[in-house]
Design a protein around this motif. Structure first.
Motif, mmCIF file in Angstrom:
data_model
loop_
_atom_site.group_PDB
_atom_site.id
_atom_site.type_symbol
_atom_site.label_atom_id
_atom_site.label_comp_id
_atom_site.label_asym_id
_atom_site.label_seq_id
_atom_site.Cartn_x
_atom_site.Cartn_y
_atom_site.Cartn_z
ATOM 1 N N UNK A 79 0.854 -1.173 0.000
ATOM 2 C CA UNK A 79 0.000 0.000 0.000
ATOM 3 C C UNK A 79 0.897 1.232 0.000
ATOM 4 N N UNK A 80 0.449 2.268 -0.684
ATOM 5 C CA UNK A 80 1.245 3.478 -0.862
ATOM 6 C C UNK A 80 0.506 4.689 -0.317
ATOM 7 N N UNK A 81 1.288 5.692 0.051
ATOM 8 C CA UNK A 81 0.724 6.996 0.382
ATOM 9 C C UNK A 81 1.573 8.044 -0.329
ATOM 10 N N UNK A 82 1.014 8.598 -1.390
ATOM 11 C CA UNK A 82 1.682 9.670 -2.115
ATOM 12 C C UNK A 82 1.319 10.983 -1.443
ATOM 13 N N UNK A 83 2.320 11.704 -0.971
ATOM 14 C CA UNK A 83 2.093 12.943 -0.241
ATOM 15 C C UNK A 83 2.669 14.095 -1.058
ATOM 16 N N UNK A 84 1.847 15.067 -1.348
ATOM 17 C CA UNK A 84 2.259 16.227 -2.123
ATOM 18 C C UNK A 84 1.882 17.491 -1.366
ATOM 19 N N UNK A 85 2.445 18.612 -1.817
ATOM 20 C CA UNK A 85 2.188 19.908 -1.170
ATOM 21 C C UNK A 85 2.352 19.794 0.337
ATOM 22 N N UNK A 86 3.460 19.202 0.729
ATOM 23 C CA UNK A 86 3.684 18.938 2.149
ATOM 24 C C UNK A 86 3.768 20.226 2.950
ATOM 25 N N UNK A 87 3.282 20.137 4.190
ATOM 26 C CA UNK A 87 3.309 21.253 5.121
ATOM 27 C C UNK A 87 4.087 20.838 6.369
ATOM 28 N N UNK A 88 4.548 21.809 7.115
ATOM 29 C CA UNK A 88 5.293 21.494 8.339
ATOM 30 C C UNK A 88 4.445 20.658 9.277
ATOM 31 N N UNK A 89 3.150 20.916 9.294
ATOM 32 C CA UNK A 89 2.282 20.172 10.203
ATOM 33 C C UNK A 89 2.064 18.720 9.781
ATOM 34 N N UNK A 90 2.605 18.325 8.638
ATOM 35 C CA UNK A 90 2.573 16.906 8.248
ATOM 36 C C UNK A 90 3.697 16.115 8.910
ATOM 37 N N UNK A 91 4.581 16.804 9.600
ATOM 38 C CA UNK A 91 5.674 16.131 10.287
ATOM 39 C C UNK A 91 5.138 15.188 11.357
ATOM 40 N N UNK A 92 5.523 13.918 11.266
ATOM 41 C CA UNK A 92 5.018 12.899 12.193
ATOM 42 C C UNK A 92 5.658 11.565 11.847
ATOM 43 N N UNK A 93 5.442 10.595 12.707
ATOM 44 C CA UNK A 93 5.722 9.206 12.368
ATOM 45 C C UNK A 93 4.469 8.657 11.696
ATOM 46 N N UNK A 94 4.643 8.064 10.542
ATOM 47 C CA UNK A 94 3.523 7.533 9.773
ATOM 48 C C UNK A 94 3.498 6.009 9.897
ATOM 49 N N UNK A 95 2.302 5.499 10.178
ATOM 50 C CA UNK A 95 2.099 4.068 10.369
ATOM 51 C C UNK A 95 1.090 3.552 9.361
ATOM 52 N N UNK A 96 1.339 2.367 8.843
ATOM 53 C CA UNK A 96 0.297 1.689 8.085
ATOM 54 C C UNK A 96 -0.320 0.612 8.965
ATOM 55 N N UNK A 97 -1.552 0.257 8.650
ATOM 56 C CA UNK A 97 -2.275 -0.693 9.472
ATOM 57 C C UNK A 97 -3.258 -1.469 8.603
ATOM 58 N N UNK A 98 -3.591 -2.669 9.065
ATOM 59 C CA UNK A 98 -4.506 -3.531 8.323
ATOM 60 C C UNK A 98 -5.696 -3.908 9.202
ATOM 61 N N UNK A 99 -6.868 -3.985 8.578
ATOM 62 C CA UNK A 99 -8.089 -4.278 9.320
ATOM 63 C C UNK A 99 -9.007 -5.191 8.525
ATOM 64 N N UNK A 100 -9.697 -6.064 9.245
ATOM 65 C CA UNK A 100 -10.743 -6.887 8.644
ATOM 66 C C UNK A 100 -12.104 -6.220 8.753
ATOM 67 N N UNK A 101 -12.158 -5.073 9.420
ATOM 68 C CA UNK A 101 -13.427 -4.424 9.722
ATOM 69 C C UNK A 101 -13.503 -3.042 9.098
ATOM 70 N N UNK A 102 -14.603 -2.356 9.361
ATOM 71 C CA UNK A 102 -14.796 -1.009 8.826
ATOM 72 C C UNK A 102 -14.638 0.010 9.935
#
Length: 123
Positions: A79-102
């Motif tokens: 899975x991908x996350x294309x991030x554009x027009x980045x802002x300073x407030x996008x600074x963070x640790x990014x996690x991916x996660x998987x779910x069987x539910x909604x």
């Protein structure tokens, strides 16, 4: 049991772009809904984006709508996350996660998490 490993984080300038990847292994990757979350220092983990198991429906937090794009390639278990027009407030640790539910905006929906990748946006 699904293992998730994120990559692609790093340092970017405000207005720039980064693409995060999350590779899955150890399970039937294609049956899971997948999400991206982020956590900045001193803040709670927050929803960023999610995609259904077929890749036909996507969901975004208002703060990233129009700037970030989530996609998946089930043949590559990624899975991908294309991030554009980045802002300073996008600074963070990014996690991916998987779910069987909604309820994909909730952290409690997800049973599997990656270790995270740091994204730092400088002005």
């Amino acid at each position: 049991q699904v293992q998730l490993v994120e990559s692609g984080g790093g340092l970017a300038q405000a207005g720039g772009s980064l693409r995060l990847s999350c590779a899955g292994s150890g399970g039937s990757f294609s049956i899971f809904q997948l999400g991206w979350f982020r956590q900045a220092p001193g803040k709670e983990r927050e929803f960023v984006a999610a995609i259904d198991s077929y890749g036909s429906s996507t969901y975004y937090a208002d703060s990233v709508k129009g700037r970030f794009t989530i996609s998946r390639d089930n043949a590559k278990n990624t899975v991908y996350l294309q991030m554009s027009s980045l802002k300073r407030e996008d600074t963070a640790v990014y996690y991916c996660a998987a779910s069987s539910f909604w309820r994909l905006e909730l952290t409690t929906t997800y049973g599997y998490w990656g270790q995270g990748t740091q994204v730092t946006v400088s002005s």
